[in-house]
Scaffold this active site. Structure first.
Site, PDB file in Angstrom:
ATOM      1  N   TYR A  52     -19.767  46.666  59.938  1.00 63.59           N
ATOM      2  CA  TYR A  52     -18.835  47.739  60.540  1.00 63.59           C
ATOM      3  C   TYR A  52     -19.243  49.293  59.890  1.00 63.59           C
ATOM      4  O   TYR A  52     -18.192  48.952  59.333  1.00 63.59           O
ATOM      5  CB  TYR A  52     -17.873  47.089  60.715  1.00 63.59           C
ATOM      6  CG  TYR A  52     -18.345  45.540  61.743  1.00 63.59           C
ATOM      7  CD1 TYR A  52     -19.452  45.096  62.209  1.00 63.59           C
ATOM      8  CD2 TYR A  52     -17.282  45.138  62.013  1.00 63.59           C
ATOM      9  CE1 TYR A  52     -19.616  44.147  62.964  1.00 63.59           C
ATOM     10  CE2 TYR A  52     -17.434  43.502  62.789  1.00 63.59           C
ATOM     11  CZ  TYR A  52     -18.859  42.704  62.848  1.00 63.59           C
ATOM     12  OH  TYR A  52     -18.553  41.979  63.690  1.00 63.59           O
ATOM     13  N   PRO A 217     -17.859  39.884  75.136  1.00 66.95           N
ATOM     14  CA  PRO A 217     -16.945  39.483  75.576  1.00 66.95           C
ATOM     15  C   PRO A 217     -17.085  39.986  77.373  1.00 66.95           C
ATOM     16  O   PRO A 217     -16.712  39.326  78.392  1.00 66.95           O
ATOM     17  CB  PRO A 217     -15.339  38.859  75.627  1.00 66.95           C
ATOM     18  CG  PRO A 217     -15.337  40.479  74.838  1.00 66.95           C
ATOM     19  CD  PRO A 217     -16.052  40.422  74.430  1.00 66.95           C
ATOM     20  N   GLY A 221     -26.692  40.708  78.147  1.00 63.61           N
ATOM     21  CA  GLY A 221     -27.875  40.184  77.339  1.00 63.61           C
ATOM     22  C   GLY A 221     -27.096  40.825  75.859  1.00 63.61           C
ATOM     23  O   GLY A 221     -26.455  40.418  74.997  1.00 63.61           O
TER      24      GLY A 221
HETATM   25  N1  LIG Z   1     -20.077  37.808  64.776  1.00 59.46           N
HETATM   26  C1  LIG Z   1     -20.523  38.905  65.583  1.00 59.46           C
HETATM   27  O1  LIG Z   1     -22.316  38.525  65.026  1.00 59.46           O
HETATM   28  C2  LIG Z   1     -20.761  39.821  66.060  1.00 59.46           C
HETATM   29  C3  LIG Z   1     -21.394  40.600  66.731  1.00 59.46           C
HETATM   30  C4  LIG Z   1     -20.936  41.474  67.514  1.00 59.46           C
HETATM   31  C5  LIG Z   1     -19.935  41.873  67.831  1.00 59.46           C
HETATM   32  N2  LIG Z   1     -18.258  41.060  67.205  1.00 59.46           N
HETATM   33  C6  LIG Z   1     -17.149  41.259  67.207  1.00 59.46           C
HETATM   34  O2  LIG Z   1     -16.738  41.292  68.703  1.00 59.46           O
HETATM   35  C7  LIG Z   1     -16.466  42.377  68.829  1.00 59.46           C
HETATM   36  C8  LIG Z   1     -16.674  42.478  69.992  1.00 59.46           C
HETATM   37  O3  LIG Z   1     -17.753  42.539  70.351  1.00 59.46           O
HETATM   38  P1  LIG Z   1     -18.272  44.267  71.076  1.00 59.46           P
HETATM   39  O4  LIG Z   1     -17.816  45.158  71.364  1.00 59.46           O
HETATM   40  O5  LIG Z   1     -19.626  44.216  71.189  1.00 59.46           O
HETATM   41  O6  LIG Z   1     -17.780  43.962  72.753  1.00 59.46           O
HETATM   42  P2  LIG Z   1     -17.204  44.227  73.499  1.00 59.46           P
HETATM   43  O7  LIG Z   1     -15.593  43.951  74.236  1.00 59.46           O
HETATM   44  O8  LIG Z   1     -17.754  43.548  74.906  1.00 59.46           O
HETATM   45  O9  LIG Z   1     -17.625  46.069  74.465  1.00 59.46           O
HETATM   46  C9  LIG Z   1     -16.992  46.734  74.335  1.00 59.46           C
HETATM   47  C10 LIG Z   1     -17.792  48.204  74.055  1.00 59.46           C
HETATM   48  O10 LIG Z   1     -18.092  48.270  75.685  1.00 59.46           O
HETATM   49  C11 LIG Z   1     -17.202  48.969  76.463  1.00 59.46           C
HETATM   50  N3  LIG Z   1     -16.855  48.982  77.801  1.00 59.46           N
HETATM   51  C12 LIG Z   1     -17.069  49.841  78.810  1.00 59.46           C
HETATM   52  N4  LIG Z   1     -16.170  49.977  79.721  1.00 59.46           N
HETATM   53  C13 LIG Z   1     -15.646  48.787  79.176  1.00 59.46           C
HETATM   54  C14 LIG Z   1     -14.956  47.958  79.994  1.00 59.46           C
HETATM   55  N5  LIG Z   1     -14.762  47.380  81.429  1.00 59.46           N
HETATM   56  N6  LIG Z   1     -13.790  46.663  79.167  1.00 59.46           N
HETATM   57  C15 LIG Z   1     -14.526  47.020  78.188  1.00 59.46           C
HETATM   58  N7  LIG Z   1     -15.385  47.359  77.440  1.00 59.46           N
HETATM   59  C16 LIG Z   1     -16.143  48.195  78.160  1.00 59.46           C
HETATM   60  C17 LIG Z   1     -16.080  49.383  74.959  1.00 59.46           C
HETATM   61  O11 LIG Z   1     -15.950  50.724  75.105  1.00 59.46           O
HETATM   62  P3  LIG Z   1     -14.775  51.553  75.032  1.00 59.46           P
HETATM   63  O12 LIG Z   1     -14.299  51.719  73.299  1.00 59.46           O
HETATM   64  O13 LIG Z   1     -14.844  52.905  74.530  1.00 59.46           O
HETATM   65  O14 LIG Z   1     -13.507  50.698  75.332  1.00 59.46           O
HETATM   66  C18 LIG Z   1     -16.824  49.081  74.129  1.00 59.46           C
HETATM   67  O15 LIG Z   1     -18.182  50.670  73.616  1.00 59.46           O
HETATM   68  C19 LIG Z   1     -16.862  43.289  67.338  1.00 59.46           C
HETATM   69  O16 LIG Z   1     -15.717  44.593  67.651  1.00 59.46           O
HETATM   70  C20 LIG Z   1     -16.905  42.706  66.591  1.00 59.46           C
HETATM   71  O17 LIG Z   1     -15.457  42.934  65.581  1.00 59.46           O
HETATM   72  C21 LIG Z   1     -19.260  40.369  65.968  1.00 59.46           C
END
Ligand SMILES: NC(=O)c1ccc[n+]([C@@H]2O[C@H](COP(=O)([O-])OP(=O)(O)OC[C@H]3O[C@@H](n4cnc5c(N)ncnc54)[C@H](OP(=O)(O)O)[C@@H]3O)[C@@H](O)[C@H]2O)c1
Length: 306
Positions: A52, A217, A221
């Site tokens: 990261y 979450p 896609g």
């Molecule tokens: N194991 C793996 O292969 C893998 C892959 C990907 C991710 N991960 C882990 O999973 C975590 C979560 O992944 P993710 O960041 O893709 O998840 P996410 O919580 O689905 O997406 C968060 C992103 O969406 C934005 N967003 C826009 N509107 C939103 C709303 N209404 N509610 C919540 N978020 C909103 C957030 O912006 P703001 O920041 O401006 O709120 C942020 O950029 C990562 O931090 C990482 O630790 C693991």
């Protein structure tokens, strides 16, 4: 904040983990404010990976939390290794050991609570993984071990040699990315949904007491965007808004409550960098959707029943 038991470990952890993949987008003051707010709301489980920000996220986190012995004992730190970005996946003993040492240094800590193998390595040798895990465990550098994005056979192959329990498997799942659930409803059907893409990992993890940690979450896609408030998903957003009113949480909160309603006791890894959005997730962790409402969200997202 609702807690869950991590795998078969007996260790209680918050049902909402704070994903740190995107904290590189904050400045130092913003990261500090975000991490402090997380701690204030009981979100003490932080998910990292060596890749990261190419290590920057771990470094920024350590600075933001003001890492020292007293801070360290109040939080749970998970990191991942195995991705060499753009080049290969590497589960060799040498790489695992070097990666953990580098993460510990950046996080300014002597141990990880959990280490996950990030993405399957085609050249994995389970004996080497076992040797690495044994060494890390014996040295006190890693307390528990898990995987990410792995199917049941890959986990079984590791378990043939690895002596420590695999306590977690981190996988993508959301109302907008629900094949893991949907195909279990379309068994033996001739439609595309019935196609098995993960070896029935959901049932496998439940059978073997492996916690499914849910990444992205709110995304649909593969990193295509957020479905909440997205005009591409009018029916889903109407349902999230309706249930937000009914349960006294926000639409994003309903998306989280929908995941946590599943009896597999998922841990949701939130990715927001905004304290207010994290608070919406934490509040939602105490809400239990009815069976009818769970299915209504599933269907409103475009998923189907046979
Ligand atoms: N194991 C793996 O292969 C893998 C892959 C990907 C991710 N991960 C882990 O999973 C975590 C979560 O992944 P993710 O960041 O893709 O998840 P996410 O919580 O689905 O997406 C968060 C992103 O969406 C934005 N967003 C826009 N509107 C939103 C709303 N209404 N509610 C919540 N978020 C909103 C957030 O912006 P703001 O920041 O401006 O709120 C942020 O950029 C990562 O931090 C990482 O630790 C693991």
């Amino acid at each position: 904040m609702k807690n869950i038991t991590l795998g078969g470990s007996g260790v209680s952890v918050p049902s909402i983990a704070v994903g740190c993949m995107r904290i590189k987008n904050l400045d130092a003051a913003g990261a500090e404010a975000f991490v402090r707010s997380a701690l204030d709301m009981g979100a003490v489980f932080f998910d990292h990976a060596d890749v990261y920000g190419d290590g920057l996220c771990e470094e920024m986190f350590a600075a933001a939390v003001g890492m020292n012995a007293s801070v360290r004992e109040k939080i749970l730190l998970q990191s991942k290794c195995g991705i060499v970005r753009g080049k290969m996946f590497d589960f060799s003993q040498e790489h695992i050991l070097a990666s953990v040492d580098a993460s510990l240094k950046r996080l300014r800590t002597e141990y990880l609570d959990i280490l996950l193998l990030h993405r399957p390595d085609a050249l994995v040798e389970p004996e080497e993984v076992a040797a690495a895990f044994d060494q890390l465990h014996a040295q006190g550098k890693v307390r528990r071990f898990g995987v990410s994005n792995q199917n049941p056979m890959q986990i079984q192959l590791l378990r043939k040699c690895v002596r420590q329990p695999i306590v977690a498997n981190q996988m993508q799942l959301s109302a907008g990315y629900a094949n893991m659930l949907a195909k279990g409803l379309h068994v033996n059907m001739l439609d595309d949904v019935s196609v098995d893409r993960d070896g029935y990992i959901l049932d496998f993890c439940r059978l073997h007491d492996i916690t499914l940690q849910i990444w992205s979450p709110f995304q649909y896609g593969f990193f295509e965007g957020v479905f909440v408030d997205n005009p591409k998903f009018p029916e889903l957003n109407a349902k999230l808004a309706e249930l937000a009113g009914k349960y006294g949480i926000t639409p994003s909160g309903v998306a989280v409550a929908w995941l946590l309603r599943h009896p597999a006791n998922f841990q949701v890894v939130s990715g927001t960098t905004k304290a207010e959005r994290l608070r919406e997730c934490v509040r939602a962790s105490d809400v239990r959707l009815s069976r009818e409402d769970w299915y209504a969200v599933y269907l409103a997202a475009g998923n189907t029943l046979p």
